[in-house]
Design a protein around this motif. Sequence first.
Motif, PDB file in Angstrom:
ATOM      1  N   UNK A  81      26.097  64.074-142.051  1.00 39.03           N
ATOM      2  CA  UNK A  81      27.359  64.708-141.657  1.00 39.03           C
ATOM      3  C   UNK A  81      27.663  64.291-140.219  1.00 39.03           C
ATOM      4  N   UNK A  82      28.668  63.434-140.049  1.00 39.59           N
ATOM      5  CA  UNK A  82      29.019  62.930-138.721  1.00 39.59           C
ATOM      6  C   UNK A  82      30.016  63.847-138.030  1.00 39.59           C
ATOM      7  N   UNK A  83      30.130  63.704-136.713  1.00 41.77           N
ATOM      8  CA  UNK A  83      31.112  64.493-135.963  1.00 41.77           C
ATOM      9  C   UNK A  83      32.532  64.111-136.386  1.00 41.77           C
ATOM     10  N   UNK A 132      33.331  68.720-126.279  1.00 39.13           N
ATOM     11  CA  UNK A 132      34.112  68.656-127.523  1.00 39.13           C
ATOM     12  C   UNK A 132      33.240  68.119-128.669  1.00 39.13           C
ATOM     13  N   UNK A 133      32.465  67.071-128.377  1.00 41.97           N
ATOM     14  CA  UNK A 133      31.540  66.479-129.354  1.00 41.97           C
ATOM     15  C   UNK A 133      30.553  67.538-129.853  1.00 41.97           C
ATOM     16  N   UNK A 134      29.970  68.295-128.912  1.00 43.17           N
ATOM     17  CA  UNK A 134      29.002  69.345-129.247  1.00 43.17           C
ATOM     18  C   UNK A 134      29.652  70.456-130.077  1.00 43.17           C
ATOM     19  N   UNK A 135      30.840  70.873-129.648  1.00 41.41           N
ATOM     20  CA  UNK A 135      31.521  71.988-130.330  1.00 41.41           C
ATOM     21  C   UNK A 135      31.925  71.627-131.758  1.00 41.41           C
ATOM     22  N   UNK A 136      32.294  70.367-131.964  1.00 43.10           N
ATOM     23  CA  UNK A 136      32.644  69.915-133.319  1.00 43.10           C
ATOM     24  C   UNK A 136      31.413  70.004-134.222  1.00 43.10           C
ATOM     25  N   UNK A 137      30.263  69.556-133.715  1.00 40.23           N
ATOM     26  CA  UNK A 137      29.013  69.652-134.483  1.00 40.23           C
ATOM     27  C   UNK A 137      28.736  71.112-134.866  1.00 40.23           C
ATOM     28  N   UNK A 138      28.982  72.012-133.911  1.00 35.39           N
ATOM     29  CA  UNK A 138      28.688  73.424-134.126  1.00 35.39           C
ATOM     30  C   UNK A 138      29.505  74.016-135.274  1.00 35.39           C
ATOM     31  N   UNK A 139      30.742  73.540-135.452  1.00 39.46           N
ATOM     32  CA  UNK A 139      31.583  74.111-136.519  1.00 39.46           C
ATOM     33  C   UNK A 139      30.957  73.935-137.898  1.00 39.46           C
ATOM     34  N   UNK A 173      24.529  61.401-125.691  1.00 41.37           N
ATOM     35  CA  UNK A 173      25.777  60.714-125.374  1.00 41.37           C
ATOM     36  C   UNK A 173      26.176  59.755-126.501  1.00 41.37           C
ATOM     37  N   UNK A 174      27.264  60.035-127.194  1.00 43.59           N
ATOM     38  CA  UNK A 174      27.773  59.133-128.237  1.00 43.59           C
ATOM     39  C   UNK A 174      29.177  59.556-128.632  1.00 43.59           C
ATOM     40  N   UNK A 175      29.926  58.612-129.159  1.00 40.61           N
ATOM     41  CA  UNK A 175      31.260  58.860-129.744  1.00 40.61           C
ATOM     42  C   UNK A 175      32.257  59.477-128.757  1.00 40.61           C
ATOM     43  N   UNK A 176      32.062  59.235-127.455  1.00 38.41           N
ATOM     44  CA  UNK A 176      33.029  59.791-126.498  1.00 38.41           C
ATOM     45  C   UNK A 176      34.301  58.949-126.452  1.00 38.41           C
ATOM     46  N   UNK A 177      34.351  57.860-127.251  1.00 36.15           N
ATOM     47  CA  UNK A 177      35.604  57.134-127.460  1.00 36.15           C
ATOM     48  C   UNK A 177      36.510  57.945-128.392  1.00 36.15           C
ATOM     49  N   UNK A 178      35.897  58.776-129.237  1.00 35.40           N
ATOM     50  CA  UNK A 178      36.638  59.590-130.203  1.00 35.40           C
ATOM     51  C   UNK A 178      36.797  61.020-129.687  1.00 35.40           C
TER      52      UNK A 178
END
Length: 487
Positions: free
Chosen positions: A180-182, A216-223, A205-210
């Motif tokens: 399950x990707x971000x 935001x990356x962390x919070x998306x994972x949390x959902x 650190x990854x996908x900070x282009x998106x």
Amino acid sequence: MTELKDILYKVAINAVVGNTAMSVNKIEFDSRKVEQDDVFVAIRGSVSDGHDFIEKAVDLGALVVICEQVPDIVVSGVTYVEVEDTQSALAIMASNYYDSPSGNLKLVGVTGTNGKTTIATLLYQLFKKAGFKVGLLSTVKIVVDTTVYNATHTTPDSLTINYYLKEMNNAGVEYCFMEVSSHGIHQKRTEGLDFAGGIFTNLSHDHLDYHNTFKEYRDVKKTFFDELPTKAFALVNKDDKNGSFMIQNTKAKQHTYALKSYADYRGQILESSLEGLLLKLNDHEVWAKLIGSFNAYNLLAIFGTAELLGLETLETLQLLSDLQSVSGRFQYLISDEKITAIVDYAHTPDALKNVLETINDIRTNNETLITVVGCGGDRDKMKRPVMGNIAARLSNKTIFTSDNPRTENPDQIIEDIEKGVEPQDYKKTLSITDRKQAIKTACQLANKDDIILIAGKGHETYQEINGERTDFNDFEIVKQELKKLNK
């Protein structure tokens, strides 16, 4: 044909123009694939907006249009359904269309920056060896029991996910393990799926282009964990500072694994070598063929998941000891000249650091460690100098080269990587744009007992330059180049 009302079950609808009491053919979100009596879902993507193609879809025969804004001009006989979020609607509709297939098996999602493919694939291996019919949805491949299909995304689109889950239902599959990707979470591709469990590996650190920021990356994972049902389990890496955060609001049953802290599933590395790991898992010792501390974490997650899904402890330990490494994940060979070549997918700073530290922990330091590494084009540029710093600092020699440049100038990418190299490490680095030549040079520089790490592409069997993919396999190329040295 399927009833439109059945497909729209549980979709949050704002307005309807037309009639929903009708039969439809299939669901499409790519206007080019629309056929007579199809449902077209207009998705707002990062490159194009499906709303711009509604007219084209109707011309091709779309009977129903799902959109966030009804067009100013509507066509008689076509039903327009306005929803708040078409990505969410697509996911729910896809599940309905394929008769909610995720509810007919135990679906476990694996998310985090590193380890997703290894954990999902090895769980597939383990449950297969335990005698079950198993499915896999991963970056590398999709497997329905024993039938293998090529994968194109870490998390496929909602229609593809539910299609293969339905195929798994038809094949009698009991368990499915899914990366399950971000991106997949953010684009609602996993919405409407009935998960039996979720695993969190780590976050770096990854996908900070998106995702614009790490938060935001962390919070998306949390959902993903926020949406797990009460009957599911949430298994998180307690040694990662984000592990506890992931399960703050989850309704699922909470469980932890760790090497360094107290946890439900506690691990300890007793021995580590290029042959494998001797681990203590809770109070049990087990020998595994996998290498490195990062794989100790992966094995802990697998051990915990197997127990949570009801496997007996002794059977799980026996099966763990028989697991084989995943293609492109610390995959290695030893040449006739006693040169060790390791191919690994490490394409983030954290993953590269883990692999290099693992090699340095295992080796005697009498060997030279030569690292070949690049960074992908059209992706997060911030990580390039960080990876350059790590590679140069933790290797004896480093060759910076192309990964998948995509539409970017590969020389510019290498310049970005070089900016992270500390002055004291300059002399240890080379830059060779051509990846095959870089691998060849690494082999020519290596002597008996030396170690070559080729990082970044792992299992990939192509290289993408200027939008074109050509055959390229790191493992096969290094194998060929090392053979040439023996002649």
